[in-house]
Design a protein around this motif. Structure first.
Motif, PDB file in Angstrom:
ATOM      1  N   ASP A  88       0.812  -1.218   0.000  1.00 19.46           N
ATOM      2  CA  ASP A  88       0.000   0.000   0.000  1.00 19.46           C
ATOM      3  C   ASP A  88       0.847   1.271   0.000  1.00 19.46           C
ATOM      4  OD1 ASP A  88       0.949   0.120   2.582  1.00 19.46           O
ATOM      5  OD2 ASP A  88      -1.003  -0.008   3.542  1.00 19.46           O
ATOM      6  N   GLY A  89       2.127   1.140  -0.301  1.00 21.58           N
ATOM      7  CA  GLY A  89       2.986   2.312  -0.361  1.00 21.58           C
ATOM      8  C   GLY A  89       3.165   3.008   0.975  1.00 21.58           C
ATOM      9  N   GLY A  90       2.975   2.297   2.047  1.00 19.87           N
ATOM     10  CA  GLY A  90       3.144   2.868   3.379  1.00 19.87           C
ATOM     11  C   GLY A  90       1.898   3.520   3.945  1.00 19.87           C
ATOM     12  N   GLY A 117       3.255   6.979  10.156  1.00 18.31           N
ATOM     13  CA  GLY A 117       3.951   8.224   9.836  1.00 18.31           C
ATOM     14  C   GLY A 117       4.729   8.685  11.056  1.00 18.31           C
ATOM     15  N   TRP A 118       5.738   9.518  10.805  1.00 17.56           N
ATOM     16  CA  TRP A 118       6.625   9.942  11.881  1.00 17.56           C
ATOM     17  C   TRP A 118       5.943  10.850  12.896  1.00 17.56           C
ATOM     18  CZ3 TRP A 118      10.570   7.366  13.324  1.00 17.56           C
ATOM     19  CH2 TRP A 118      11.235   6.546  12.416  1.00 17.56           C
ATOM     20  N   ALA A 119       5.023  11.681  12.455  1.00 20.87           N
ATOM     21  CA  ALA A 119       4.347  12.580  13.400  1.00 20.87           C
ATOM     22  C   ALA A 119       3.580  11.786  14.450  1.00 20.87           C
ATOM     23  CB  ALA A 119       3.408  13.536  12.658  1.00 20.87           C
ATOM     24  N   ALA A 120       2.892  10.737  14.035  1.00 20.53           N
ATOM     25  CA  ALA A 120       2.126   9.913  14.979  1.00 20.53           C
ATOM     26  C   ALA A 120       3.056   9.137  15.911  1.00 20.53           C
ATOM     27  CB  ALA A 120       1.202   8.963  14.231  1.00 20.53           C
ATOM     28  N   VAL A 121       4.169   8.643  15.394  1.00 18.53           N
ATOM     29  CA  VAL A 121       5.137   7.934  16.242  1.00 18.53           C
ATOM     30  C   VAL A 121       5.710   8.888  17.280  1.00 18.53           C
ATOM     31  CG1 VAL A 121       7.387   6.771  16.284  1.00 18.53           C
ATOM     32  CG2 VAL A 121       5.683   6.143  14.561  1.00 18.53           C
ATOM     33  N   VAL A 178      11.159   6.419  23.919  1.00 15.16           N
ATOM     34  CA  VAL A 178      11.579   6.361  22.522  1.00 15.16           C
ATOM     35  C   VAL A 178      11.531   4.890  22.135  1.00 15.16           C
ATOM     36  CG1 VAL A 178      13.451   6.729  20.878  1.00 15.16           C
ATOM     37  CG2 VAL A 178      13.035   8.406  22.691  1.00 15.16           C
ATOM     38  N   LEU A 179      10.766   4.572  21.116  1.00 16.44           N
ATOM     39  CA  LEU A 179      10.617   3.186  20.691  1.00 16.44           C
ATOM     40  C   LEU A 179      11.937   2.655  20.138  1.00 16.44           C
ATOM     41  CD1 LEU A 179       7.186   3.524  18.870  1.00 16.44           C
ATOM     42  CD2 LEU A 179       7.616   2.582  21.155  1.00 16.44           C
ATOM     43  N   PRO A 180      12.231   1.388  20.382  1.00 18.71           N
ATOM     44  CA  PRO A 180      13.464   0.805  19.849  1.00 18.71           C
ATOM     45  C   PRO A 180      13.358   0.552  18.344  1.00 18.71           C
ATOM     46  CG  PRO A 180      12.263  -0.821  21.167  1.00 18.71           C
ATOM     47  CD  PRO A 180      11.508   0.465  21.257  1.00 18.71           C
ATOM     48  N   GLU A 181      14.477   0.678  17.682  1.00 14.64           N
ATOM     49  CA  GLU A 181      14.580   0.333  16.262  1.00 14.64           C
ATOM     50  C   GLU A 181      14.759  -1.172  16.129  1.00 14.64           C
ATOM     51  OE1 GLU A 181      13.937   2.117  13.789  1.00 14.64           O
ATOM     52  OE2 GLU A 181      14.290   4.179  14.411  1.00 14.64           O
ATOM     53  N   PRO A 182      14.347  -1.776  15.061  1.00 12.40           N
ATOM     54  CA  PRO A 182      13.724  -1.222  13.878  1.00 12.40           C
ATOM     55  C   PRO A 182      12.194  -1.092  13.979  1.00 12.40           C
ATOM     56  CG  PRO A 182      14.126  -3.520  13.479  1.00 12.40           C
ATOM     57  CD  PRO A 182      14.673  -3.210  14.866  1.00 12.40           C
ATOM     58  N   TYR A 183      11.639  -1.469  15.136  1.00  5.74           N
ATOM     59  CA  TYR A 183      10.181  -1.369  15.297  1.00  5.74           C
ATOM     60  C   TYR A 183       9.704   0.062  15.069  1.00  5.74           C
ATOM     61  CZ  TYR A 183       5.553  -1.518  17.425  1.00  5.74           C
ATOM     62  OH  TYR A 183       4.202  -1.403  17.651  1.00  5.74           O
ATOM     63  N   ARG A 184      10.438   1.022  15.567  1.00  3.67           N
ATOM     64  CA  ARG A 184      10.059   2.439  15.459  1.00  3.67           C
ATOM     65  C   ARG A 184       9.868   2.835  13.993  1.00  3.67           C
ATOM     66  NH1 ARG A 184      13.332   7.796  16.198  1.00  3.67           N
ATOM     67  NH2 ARG A 184      11.830   9.043  17.381  1.00  3.67           N
ATOM     68  N   GLU A 206       6.934   3.785   8.874  1.00  4.17           N
ATOM     69  CA  GLU A 206       7.077   3.763   7.418  1.00  4.17           C
ATOM     70  C   GLU A 206       6.507   2.544   6.711  1.00  4.17           C
ATOM     71  OE1 GLU A 206      11.229   4.287   6.504  1.00  4.17           O
ATOM     72  OE2 GLU A 206      11.301   6.278   7.441  1.00  4.17           O
ATOM     73  N   VAL A 207       6.349   1.416   7.406  1.00  5.98           N
ATOM     74  CA  VAL A 207       5.927   0.182   6.745  1.00  5.98           C
ATOM     75  C   VAL A 207       4.459  -0.110   7.006  1.00  5.98           C
ATOM     76  CG1 VAL A 207       6.380  -2.294   6.453  1.00  5.98           C
ATOM     77  CG2 VAL A 207       8.287  -0.716   6.855  1.00  5.98           C
TER      78      VAL A 207
END
Length: 181
Positions: A22-24, A29-33, A43-49, A54-55
């Motif tokens: 669905d193209g993301g 989106g980053w604003a909601a995160v 701060v959420l851990p990567e790569p979950y964040r 984005e996915v």
């Protein structure tokens, strides 16, 4: 496992595992995160964040068995800013003497310092730890105990963290595919 910076190879594998076409659009989106992180003081851990930004934010396909829940749902009953109380597996049904008030610790295990990722049913829930020494690791929390997931903890050949957990599922392997240490 690097919980502070997203690895592009891991993100590509996550995109492939969830086959989001669905193209993301299903991503937050980053604003909601950033808003979630500010509201919950974490701060959420990567790569979950990056994954939820984005996915996709949740999916009806696994992992776990009944799908990956969205960030808001996974954090709804949690208190992610408080420290996750465990540093090693704990089978509380067999170890009543470890803590002075085991019921209080059991309640904290299912609530503090983590986000619910989803369930395999029958009270077998998967959590992403977002605070403390196990930040970035995945834990299975059941009615009987709590167990960290990753090869260094035993019982599985999987890599640690969100990407290792998803990769293990995408490869079609049993969750606990190695003998206990």
């Amino acid at each position: 496992m690097n919980s502070d910076q997203a690895d592009p190879t891991e993100l590509a594998a996550l995109r492939e595992a969830f086959a989001v076409d669905d193209g993301g659009e299903s991503a937050l989106g980053w604003a909601a995160v950033h808003a979630f992180e500010a509201e919950h003081h974490v701060v959420l851990p990567e790569p979950y964040r990056t994954f939820v930004a984005e996915v996709t934010d949740g999916s009806c396909q696994g992992p776990p068995e009944y799908g990956l829940v969205g960030l808001a749902e996974g954090g709804a009953k949690q208190d992610p800013a408080k420290p996750f109380p465990l540093s090693e597996a704990w089978l509380w049904e067999e170890d009543e003497g470890r803590y002075a008030d085991p019921d209080a610790v059991i309640e904290q295990v299912g609530r503090d310092g983590s986000l619910l990722l989803g369930t395999d049913g029958c009270g077998m829930d998967w959590h992403l730890i977002v605070t403390g020494p196990h930040r970035g690791h995945i834990w299975q929390i059941t009615g009987e105990g709590a167990y960290p997931f990753g090869a260094e903890f035993g019982c599985t050949t999987a890599g640690s963290g969100f990407a290792g957990w998803v990769r293990h599922w995408a490869d079609g392997r049993e969750w606990f595919d190695a003998p206990p240490a």
